[in-house]
Scaffold this motif. Structure first.
Motif, short mmCIF file in Angstrom:
data_model
loop_
_atom_site.label_atom_id
_atom_site.label_comp_id
_atom_site.label_asym_id
_atom_site.label_seq_id
_atom_site.Cartn_x
_atom_site.Cartn_y
_atom_site.Cartn_z
N ASP A 1 16.43 -7.92 -1.57
CA ASP A 1 16.79 -6.54 -1.89
C ASP A 1 16.36 -5.64 -0.75
O ASP A 1 15.19 -5.23 -0.68
N PRO A 2 17.27 -5.32 0.17
CA PRO A 2 16.90 -4.49 1.31
C PRO A 2 16.58 -3.06 0.94
O PRO A 2 15.91 -2.35 1.70
N VAL A 3 17.05 -2.60 -0.22
CA VAL A 3 16.80 -1.21 -0.63
C VAL A 3 15.31 -0.98 -0.88
O VAL A 3 14.72 -0.02 -0.40
N CYS A 4 14.69 -1.90 -1.64
CA CYS A 4 13.25 -1.75 -1.91
C CYS A 4 12.41 -2.63 -0.99
O CYS A 4 11.18 -2.61 -1.06
N SER B 1 6.96 2.65 3.97
CA SER B 1 6.38 3.96 3.63
C SER B 1 5.67 4.63 4.80
O SER B 1 5.50 5.84 4.82
N GLY B 2 5.19 3.82 5.75
CA GLY B 2 4.42 4.37 6.86
C GLY B 2 2.96 4.57 6.53
O GLY B 2 2.18 5.02 7.39
N LEU B 3 2.54 4.22 5.32
CA LEU B 3 1.12 4.35 4.95
C LEU B 3 0.28 3.36 5.74
O LEU B 3 0.70 2.24 6.01
N VAL B 4 -0.93 3.79 6.10
CA VAL B 4 -1.83 2.97 6.90
C VAL B 4 -3.15 2.80 6.15
O VAL B 4 -3.69 3.77 5.59
N ALA B 5 -3.68 1.58 6.11
CA ALA B 5 -4.94 1.32 5.44
C ALA B 5 -6.06 2.17 6.06
O ALA B 5 -6.16 2.24 7.29
N PRO B 6 -6.89 2.82 5.24
CA PRO B 6 -7.94 3.68 5.78
C PRO B 6 -9.01 2.92 6.55
O PRO B 6 -9.67 3.48 7.42
#
Length: 248
Positions: A41-44, A121-126
């Motif tokens: 599923d490329p969308v998610c 999402s671009g989120l990065v682990a703190p």
């Protein structure tokens, strides 16, 4: 009709030839790959499948996805940038968070089931130092958790317990151990994608067309989002799970 899928590690002659790994990603070996996807599923950004590979050692670098794996055959060592390693053998489940700097090292043939979330999402682990491959421990202590919606149950509500070993930064992908006392739940559309590997007990799943299959210890099943599925277990059950609930 979308329905649950029994995952078979023995798709002899049915795995697609995925070719050798790119030479730029390797230190040693060819890494000839074969595999099959039950979900792409490329969308998610979610994939569920089986992967087989010849001996190889990959170059050290950041893992590009969140990935939960159940090793079916062989052994692998995940070498981290800090010098530590995680050794995984057939029958064990583990995960690698996106961004983990590591190298994959297998001396022999290997086969695994996998759930991959690419996470755009671009989120990065703190704390990048905490990014390491880890096993999902079947003996980890469990804590009480909510059970199925009481309105969907026939009979006594189960007592459920869980140990969540991994949650990705988006909160959509989780993996761990779950247990429950016997219960019966009517067939309803699944609210999430879920891979389940049975550790103890047995459960019978039934789809919207009335087809049923029983899964016992050692079996693996994948229930796609929206698949109409009912559940009956007559003995206490314990399973490894990896679920993905798309963000609304």
């Amino acid at each position: 009709m979308t329905r649950f899928i029994r995952l078979s590690p023995h798709r002899a002659g049915q795995l697609e030839d995925w070719g050798p790994m790119p030479s730029d990603d390797l230190i040693a070996g060819k890494g000839q790959q074969f595999g099959h996807l039950w979900l792409d599923d490329p969308v998610c950004g979610l994939m569920v499948g089986v992967w087989s590979c010849s001996p190889m050692t990959g170059k050290m670098g950041p893992w590009s996805t969140n990935e939960m794996m159940l090793l079916i055959e062989g052994n692998v060592a995940i070498d981290h940038a800090d010098g530590t390693s995680l050794d995984v053998s057939a029958g064990e489940a583990f995960f690698i968070p996106k961004g983990t700097v590591c190298s994959w090292r297998q001396a022999g043939h290997l086969k695994k089931f996998f759930v991959i979330h690419s996470d755009g999402s671009g989120l990065v682990a703190p704390d990048a130092a905490q990014l390491k491959a880890r096993k999902i421990d079947p003996s980890a202590p469990l804590s009480p958790t909510d059970g199925p919606d009481a309105a969907l149950l026939s009979g006594v509500a189960p007592t459920c317990q869980e140990n969540t070993a991994f949650t990705d930064l988006t909160g959509q992908l989780t993996a761990g151990i779950w247990s429950a006392t016997p219960y019966r739940r009517t067939s309803v559309p699944a609210s999430r994608h879920e891979l389940m590997h049975m550790l103890e007990g047995e459960a019978t799943l039934i789809d919207g067309a009335g087809h049923s299959e029983t899964f016992v210890a050692g079996d693996t099943v994948f229930v796609p989002l929206g698949a109409v599925t009912g559940w009956t277990s007559t003995r206490p059950i314990k399973k490894i799970f990896c679920s993905f609930t798309p963000a609304s």
